[in-house]
Design a protein around this motif. Structure first.
Motif, mmCIF file in Angstrom:
data_model
loop_
_atom_site.group_PDB
_atom_site.id
_atom_site.type_symbol
_atom_site.label_atom_id
_atom_site.label_comp_id
_atom_site.label_asym_id
_atom_site.label_seq_id
_atom_site.Cartn_x
_atom_site.Cartn_y
_atom_site.Cartn_z
ATOM 1 N N GLU A 1 0.808 -1.225 -0.033
ATOM 2 C CA GLU A 1 0.001 -0.076 0.119
ATOM 3 C C GLU A 1 0.844 1.070 0.137
ATOM 4 O O GLU A 1 0.090 2.378 -0.432
ATOM 5 N N ASP A 2 2.210 1.213 0.462
ATOM 6 C CA ASP A 2 3.109 2.408 0.417
ATOM 7 C C ASP A 2 3.476 2.796 -1.016
ATOM 8 O O ASP A 2 3.970 3.764 -1.085
ATOM 9 N N ARG A 3 2.990 2.132 -2.020
ATOM 10 C CA ARG A 3 3.423 2.314 -3.548
ATOM 11 C C ARG A 3 2.388 3.655 -3.818
ATOM 12 O O ARG A 3 2.631 4.321 -4.847
ATOM 13 N N PHE A 4 0.959 3.780 -3.156
ATOM 14 C CA PHE A 4 0.054 4.619 -3.807
ATOM 15 C C PHE A 4 0.761 6.169 -3.019
ATOM 16 O O PHE A 4 0.571 6.476 -1.785
ATOM 17 N N ILE A 5 1.046 7.148 -3.843
ATOM 18 C CA ILE A 5 1.833 8.039 -3.558
ATOM 19 C C ILE A 5 1.026 9.282 -2.911
ATOM 20 O O ILE A 5 1.297 9.871 -2.106
ATOM 21 N N GLN A 6 -0.386 9.266 -3.167
ATOM 22 C CA GLN A 6 -1.306 10.210 -2.458
ATOM 23 C C GLN A 6 -2.275 9.437 -1.504
ATOM 24 O O GLN A 6 -3.402 9.885 -1.114
ATOM 25 N N GLY A 7 -1.585 8.323 -1.009
ATOM 26 C CA GLY A 7 -2.192 7.722 0.033
ATOM 27 C C GLY A 7 -3.498 6.627 -0.547
ATOM 28 O O GLY A 7 -3.810 6.661 -1.357
ATOM 29 N N SER A 8 -3.832 5.876 0.591
ATOM 30 C CA SER A 8 -4.981 4.896 0.438
ATOM 31 C C SER A 8 -5.704 4.774 1.611
ATOM 32 O O SER A 8 -5.356 5.181 2.677
ATOM 33 N N ALA A 9 -6.889 4.223 1.244
ATOM 34 C CA ALA A 9 -7.915 3.616 2.593
ATOM 35 C C ALA A 9 -7.415 2.418 3.250
ATOM 36 O O ALA A 9 -8.416 1.573 3.073
ATOM 37 N N THR A 10 -6.136 2.149 3.484
ATOM 38 C CA THR A 10 -5.710 1.017 4.148
ATOM 39 C C THR A 10 -6.105 0.933 5.655
ATOM 40 O O THR A 10 -5.970 2.102 6.505
ATOM 41 N N ARG A 11 -6.743 -0.063 6.022
ATOM 42 C CA ARG A 11 -6.981 -0.436 7.384
ATOM 43 C C ARG A 11 -5.788 -1.102 8.053
ATOM 44 O O ARG A 11 -5.167 -2.050 7.663
ATOM 45 N N ASN A 12 -5.246 -0.475 9.263
ATOM 46 C CA ASN A 12 -4.125 -0.975 9.783
ATOM 47 C C ASN A 12 -2.835 -1.439 9.113
ATOM 48 O O ASN A 12 -2.297 -2.358 8.945
ATOM 49 N N PRO A 13 -2.444 -0.069 8.539
ATOM 50 C CA PRO A 13 -1.268 -0.401 7.631
ATOM 51 C C PRO A 13 0.030 -0.346 8.603
ATOM 52 O O PRO A 13 0.052 -0.304 9.833
ATOM 53 N N TYR A 14 0.970 -0.963 8.017
ATOM 54 C CA TYR A 14 2.523 -0.907 8.618
ATOM 55 C C TYR A 14 2.949 0.622 8.474
ATOM 56 O O TYR A 14 3.203 1.263 7.642
ATOM 57 N N VAL A 15 3.254 1.278 9.727
ATOM 58 C CA VAL A 15 3.970 2.452 9.886
ATOM 59 C C VAL A 15 5.366 2.186 10.472
ATOM 60 O O VAL A 15 5.442 1.500 11.560
ATOM 61 N N PHE A 16 6.393 3.315 10.328
ATOM 62 C CA PHE A 16 7.632 3.106 11.028
ATOM 63 C C PHE A 16 7.605 4.832 11.789
ATOM 64 O O PHE A 16 7.577 5.600 10.945
ATOM 65 N N TYR A 17 7.974 4.611 13.100
ATOM 66 C CA TYR A 17 7.991 6.444 13.518
ATOM 67 C C TYR A 17 8.882 6.239 14.684
ATOM 68 O O TYR A 17 9.136 7.513 15.143
ATOM 69 N N HIS A 18 9.820 5.364 14.770
ATOM 70 C CA HIS A 18 10.853 5.632 15.972
ATOM 71 C C HIS A 18 12.219 6.297 15.156
ATOM 72 O O HIS A 18 13.398 5.731 15.182
ATOM 73 N N TRP A 19 12.036 7.257 14.357
ATOM 74 C CA TRP A 19 13.063 7.792 13.677
ATOM 75 C C TRP A 19 14.293 8.379 14.341
ATOM 76 O O TRP A 19 15.258 8.558 14.025
ATOM 77 N N ARG A 20 13.791 8.811 15.531
ATOM 78 C CA ARG A 20 14.682 9.354 16.405
ATOM 79 C C ARG A 20 15.959 8.604 16.838
ATOM 80 O O ARG A 20 17.000 9.018 17.466
ATOM 81 N N TYR A 21 15.463 7.300 16.843
ATOM 82 C CA TYR A 21 16.526 6.278 17.079
ATOM 83 C C TYR A 21 17.475 5.545 16.047
ATOM 84 O O TYR A 21 18.268 4.797 16.410
ATOM 85 N N ILE A 22 16.989 5.855 15.011
ATOM 86 C CA ILE A 22 17.924 5.387 13.824
ATOM 87 C C ILE A 22 18.423 6.494 12.755
ATOM 88 O O ILE A 22 18.151 7.486 12.915
ATOM 89 N N ASP A 23 19.545 5.959 12.025
ATOM 90 C CA ASP A 23 20.273 6.879 11.319
ATOM 91 C C ASP A 23 20.135 6.563 9.870
ATOM 92 O O ASP A 23 20.268 7.664 9.097
ATOM 93 N N ILE A 24 19.845 5.560 9.071
ATOM 94 C CA ILE A 24 19.855 5.156 7.905
ATOM 95 C C ILE A 24 18.433 4.408 7.770
ATOM 96 O O ILE A 24 18.222 3.474 8.552
#
Length: 554
Positions: free
Chosen positions: A67-90
């Motif tokens: 579903e991450d291929r849809f550049i303008q978003g999609s109506a996906t229920r319970n998608p995968y997200v990553f948000y611990h960006w402060r803890y990673i470098d690359i």
């Protein structure tokens, strides 16, 4: 064209390239403008190249381009997200397509949070062998053309470089040219992309055989020497870390020791025991490459994903050096880039699932203190976007307050700051608590708050002055100061500092009355802003010659 637009919905999509012909034929195209990242890589402190171990995340989920291929978003229920960006470098986007261009939504989210994004250039099996012979054995012009195209692609779509993964045997001629190709690619990426990176995956050896080493050694060192780093395979033992550290010398931070979160093969840790691998890696001063942390989502299921995700990263946090924000303004509504509703000004404007990582906000730290505090994402209520930040905790007996560190900062403080906060207290007695912001500054005998006659604050803690209403010049921008609605409380503050450097931004939850009992609280944060007053007065740049194309009216 089907490459650029979804055949069912006509929506713009992210794509990959397959085979040498597609790679060499690639040219920028007016249809792929949607794929160009619109978010520049935010600056951070300390810089990526500083001498400390780094953390790379390699995202590999069910072949990629979901579903991450849809550049303008999609109506996906319970998608995968990553948000611990402060803890990673690359962040590396991985798939088994030869030229894996990261979906632009990932580049936008990562860049907003100061994390560079790499695509993957991979060859495998017999087809991979043929592809490698065609460009590596053919000599300098052939491998130079491939290096040039890869650098142009990264530059055009505005991501930050490549992971190179040759998973097939090579002829003597091809492997002889491989270090030259890596050097050429690295030089071209560095020149085309500021801060660009090329990282080599531990696979082929100097004699062309495919044999994973799980370490840096004399068999694969010439590839490490030719680029910015080595990502090792996952089946290492402690003595291999020792040898790697010795051989890497001053470049030990450029070795990313692979950790497969799925725990496949003969590995240390994996799953909720991933901290065991990280502890050993860090004892040897090496960087870590966390492969497929989507295990949390794929293995444990979508239902309690956010809870499990916080648990997974919380267990690793002590081994993950964080990076600080170093530019103002800082403004965030904590949105994850997904939701079960869309909120605006505290009101549920539209019910229904949505997923768009480009709409993910700057993410905070997610501090956990066993038993006394947890920080999590709340999808049920938000000020703006899809989620708010939920702080749940207890104030211990006899204590009056608890501080929750949201952001680490490294910013020279302007003479005057404005800060805004939107929050909602939940639970049986919300009136028992007050919520406020605290700013700390880096220790310096020079740093003063307010006028020069005031004394330096102990431990550099500053409590910005509460403003009942914004100054007239800022009334429009800071309308939030008195627009709390739908149960949200709005606060506006001012802080004057002299010769200071900002260090942390925290939220303080205090009891109104001291109590011998411990008191539990739940507080939702809807928005936080830290603004340099001087830059607010300036009128925004005028926008000229706007063009609109590719419109679809429904």
């Amino acid at each position: 064209p089907a490459r650029y637009f979804d055949t069912k919905t006509t929506e713009p999509i992210s794509f990959f390239l397959s085979g040498l012909e597609e790679l060499l034929a690639w040219q920028p195209d007016s249809n792929d403008e949607f794929n160009v990242s619109a978010v520049p890589l935010a600056k951070r402190q300390p810089p990526l190249n500083s001498r400390r171990p780094r953390t790379l995340v390699c995202h590999d989920m069910r072949g990629g381009y979901l579903e991450d291929r849809f550049i303008q978003g999609s109506a996906t229920r319970n998608p995968y997200v990553f948000y611990h960006w402060r803890y990673i470098d690359i962040f590396v986007y991985f798939s088994h397509h030869n030229v894996t261009i990261p979906p632009v939504v990932w580049t936008n989210a990562a860049h907003r949070n100061s994390v560079p994004v790499l695509g993957t250039f991979i060859t495998e099996w017999t087809d991979g062998q043929k592809l490698c012979e065609a460009f590596l054995a053919a000599g300098e012009d052939a491998y130079g053309a491939v290096a040039e195209q890869l650098a142009r692609i990264a530059q055009h779509y505005r991501f930050d470089g490549w992971l190179v993964n040759i998973e097939n045997a090579l002829s003597a001629t091809a492997v002889g040219n491989l270090p030259l190709f890596l050097r050429d690619l690295t030089a071209r990426v560095h020149s085309a992309v500021p801060g660009g990176l090329v990282i080599w995956y531990d696979s082929v050896l100097r004699d062309g055989t495919l044999k994973w080493q799980n370490e840096l050694n004399d068999e694969n060192r010439m590839f490490f020497d030719a680029c910015d780093g080595l990502f090792t395979n996952y089946n290492w033992k402690e003595e291999q870390l020792e040898r790697t550290q010795r051989l890497a010398g001053p470049r030990q931070n450029d070795v990313y020791v692979g950790v497969d979160v799925f725990g496949r093969g003969d590995v240390i840790g994996g799953g909720f025991d991933t901290d065991k691998s990280l502890r050993l890696i860090r004892q040897h001063g090496l960087s870590a490459a966390i492969f497929a942390p989507g295990w949390v989502y794929e293995h444990l299921g979508k239902e309690n994903f956010l809870q499990n995700e916080n648990r997974f990263w919380g267990l690793l946090a002590e081994y993950l050096p964080t990076h600080s924000i170093c530019t103002l303004p800082l403004t965030t509504s904590f949105s994850l880039g997904m939701g079960t509703s869309t909120f605006l000004d505290g009101k549920d404007e539209e019910s229904g699932p949505w997923y768009d990582l480009s709409a993910q906000d700057t993410q905070p730290l997610y501090p956990e203190h066993q038993g006394t505090l947890s920080t999590s994402c709340c999808l049920q209520d938000a000020w703006c976007g899809g989620s708010s930040l939920q702080l749940q905790g207890t104030i211990p007996p006899g204590e009056e307050r608890v501080a929750v560190r949201l952001f680490s900062l490294q910013i020279p403080a302007p003479p005057k700051l404005f800060l805004t906060l939107l929050y909602k207290l939940e639970g049986p007695q919300p009136d028992d608590f007050t919520v406020a912001l605290e700013v700390t500054t880096w220790d310096s005998g020079m740093c003063f708050e307010g006028n020069p006659t005031s004394l330096p604050e102990p431990n550099g803690r500053h409590y910005p002055r509460f403003l009942p209403a914004p100054p007239p010049s800022l009334a429009k921008l800071l309308a939030a100061c008195h627009r709390g609605s739908h149960g949200w409380t709005s606060r506006c503050y001012e802080l004057e500092l002299k010769d200071c450097s900002l260090r942390d931004l925290s939220v303080i939850v205090s009891r109104q009355q001291p109590s011998p009992q411990e008191t539990s609280f739940t507080c939702l944060l809807g928005e936080v802003r830290v603004l340099d007053t001087a830059s607010l007065g300036a009128s925004p740049p005028q926008v000229h010659s706007v063009m609109a194309s590719q419109l679809w009216w429904q």
